[in-house]
Design an enzyme around this catalytic site. Structure first.
Site, mmCIF file in Angstrom:
data_model
loop_
_atom_site.group_PDB
_atom_site.id
_atom_site.type_symbol
_atom_site.label_atom_id
_atom_site.label_comp_id
_atom_site.label_asym_id
_atom_site.label_seq_id
_atom_site.Cartn_x
_atom_site.Cartn_y
_atom_site.Cartn_z
ATOM 1 C CB SER A 62 -0.918 0.014 1.223
ATOM 2 O OG SER A 62 -1.714 -1.142 1.249
HETATM 3 N N1 SAH Z 1 -1.059 -4.188 3.713
HETATM 4 C C1 SAH Z 1 -0.539 -4.875 2.585
HETATM 5 C C2 SAH Z 1 -1.522 -4.790 1.453
HETATM 6 C C3 SAH Z 1 -1.369 -5.894 0.491
HETATM 7 S S1 SAH Z 1 -2.551 -5.892 -0.805
HETATM 8 C C4 SAH Z 1 0.779 -4.257 2.181
HETATM 9 O O1 SAH Z 1 0.918 -3.028 2.302
HETATM 10 O O2 SAH Z 1 1.670 -4.955 1.706
HETATM 11 C C5 SAH Z 1 -3.911 -6.782 -0.084
HETATM 12 C C6 SAH Z 1 -3.634 -8.192 0.339
HETATM 13 O O3 SAH Z 1 -4.877 -8.765 0.693
HETATM 14 C C7 SAH Z 1 -3.028 -9.093 -0.743
HETATM 15 O O4 SAH Z 1 -1.854 -9.673 -0.267
HETATM 16 C C8 SAH Z 1 -4.116 -10.138 -0.989
HETATM 17 O O5 SAH Z 1 -3.616 -11.426 -1.286
HETATM 18 C C9 SAH Z 1 -4.856 -10.134 0.335
HETATM 19 N N2 SAH Z 1 -6.219 -10.655 0.265
HETATM 20 C C10 SAH Z 1 -7.138 -10.471 -0.714
HETATM 21 N N3 SAH Z 1 -8.278 -11.124 -0.429
HETATM 22 C C11 SAH Z 1 -8.068 -11.748 0.771
HETATM 23 C C12 SAH Z 1 -8.873 -12.577 1.598
HETATM 24 N N4 SAH Z 1 -10.124 -12.919 1.284
HETATM 25 N N5 SAH Z 1 -8.339 -13.026 2.747
HETATM 26 C C13 SAH Z 1 -7.078 -12.692 3.121
HETATM 27 N N6 SAH Z 1 -6.276 -11.922 2.380
HETATM 28 C C14 SAH Z 1 -6.755 -11.442 1.212
#
Ligand code: SAH
Length: 211
Positions: A62
Site C-alpha cells: 500500500s
Molecule cells: N497491507 C498490505 C496490502 C497488500 S494488498 C501491504 O501493504 O503490503 C492486499 C492483500 O490482501 C493481498 O496480499 C491479498 O492477497 C490479500 N487478500 C485479498 N483477499 C483476501 C482474503 N479474502 N483473505 C485474506 N487476504 C486477502
C-alpha cells in the site's frame, strides 16, 4: 542495494506530515522502518516514494500515506490487539507491531505470507501471529479485537469481522468495487456506527478459497 535508507525515510515522513499525518508515534515508526525490505529488490529504489508498488501475485504494497492514515485512525482509538486482513508484503503489519501489543494477520496467498513472516523475523518483530486463510472469516478464535484493519477492498463490510470487534472497538476498511470508500466502523454493544471517509483504491478482498 540500499545502504542508507534513513535520509530517504525522513523525507517520506516530512511528506506525510505535510499531507496531514500528525501522530508522532506513527511518523516515528514509518521513519525507522526499512520499507525497501518489503518489496522485490528491483523496486527498492522507489521504496521511499509515496506510492503503492507491485509485490508479485498481482498484489501491491500500500501507499505510505494510506498506511499512515489507517494506522493513525486506529491509534486515535487506543487499540492494543489488532486484526489485520491482507498481510501482503507485511509492511503495514510491521508498522502496527511497533505500535500495539499484539497483531493477528490473515493472508490468502501462502507465498506472500511466507515472505512477510521472514521479513518480520528479520526485523525482530515477534508480537505478530499469522494465519493462511480467508479474511472474510476473520480469526474468531483469537478475537475479539479492539482494532481491525482491512487492506483490501470488500464489496461490503464482512459480517464476521463486525462480530469480532470488542465493545468500543474500531474497524478501518475500504468498501466498494469500482469506486471504493474508506469506512470507519465503531461498535457500541450491538450497534455499529459507520463513518465514510474519502475515496481510495485497493486490490479486491477476494472471497473464498486460499492459494
Ligand atoms: N497491507 C498490505 C496490502 C497488500 S494488498 C501491504 O501493504 O503490503 C492486499 C492483500 O490482501 C493481498 O496480499 C491479498 O492477497 C490479500 N487478500 C485479498 N483477499 C483476501 C482474503 N479474502 N483473505 C485474506 N487476504 C486477502
Amino acid at each position: 542495494m540500499i545502504q542508507n535508507f534513513q535520509g530517504m525515510a525522513r523525507k517520506l515522513t516530512a511528506k506525510l506530515r505535510a499531507e496531514g499525518i500528525s501522530n508522532p508515534a506513527v511518523l516515528a515508526v514509518i521513519e525507522s522502518t526499512p520499507r525497501h525490505l518489503f518489496m522485490p529488490e528491483s523496486l527498492a529504489h522507489k521504496a521511499y516514494e509515496n506510492t503503492a508498488l507491485p509485490i508479485g501475485q498481482g498484489q501491491t504494497i500500500s501507499q505510505p500515506l494510506m498506511v499512515a492514515s489507517m494506522t493513525q485512525l486506529l491509534m486515535q482509538h487506543d487499540c492494543h490487539k489488532v486484526l489485520e486482513i491482507g498481510t501482503g508484503s507485511g509492511y503495514q503489519t510491521a508498522i502496527l507491531a511497533q505500535l500495539v501489543d499484539q497483531v493477528f494477520s490473515v493472508e490468502r496467498i501462502a507465498e506472500l505470507q511466507y515472505q512477510a513472516k521472514r521479513r518480520l523475523k528479520k526485523l525482530d518483530l515477534h508480537n505478530v501471529s499469522m494465519r493462511h486463510g480467508d479474511g472474510w472469516q476473520g480469526w474468531k478464535s483469537k478475537g475479539p479485537f479492539d482494532g481491525i484493519i482491512v487492506t483490501a477492498a470488500a464489496s461490503e463490510v464482512p459480517p464476521a469481522l463486525l462480530q469480532q470487534l470488542t465493545d468500543g472497538g474500531v474497524m478501518v476498511i475500504p468498501v466498494g468495487t469500482v469506486t471504493q470508500r474508506l469506512i470507519v466502523v465503531r461498535r457500541f454493544g450491538d450497534e455499529f456506527e459507520q463513518k465514510e471517509l474519502g475515496q481510495v483504491k485497493f486490490v479486491p478482498l477476494v472471497p473464498g478459497a486460499t492459494v
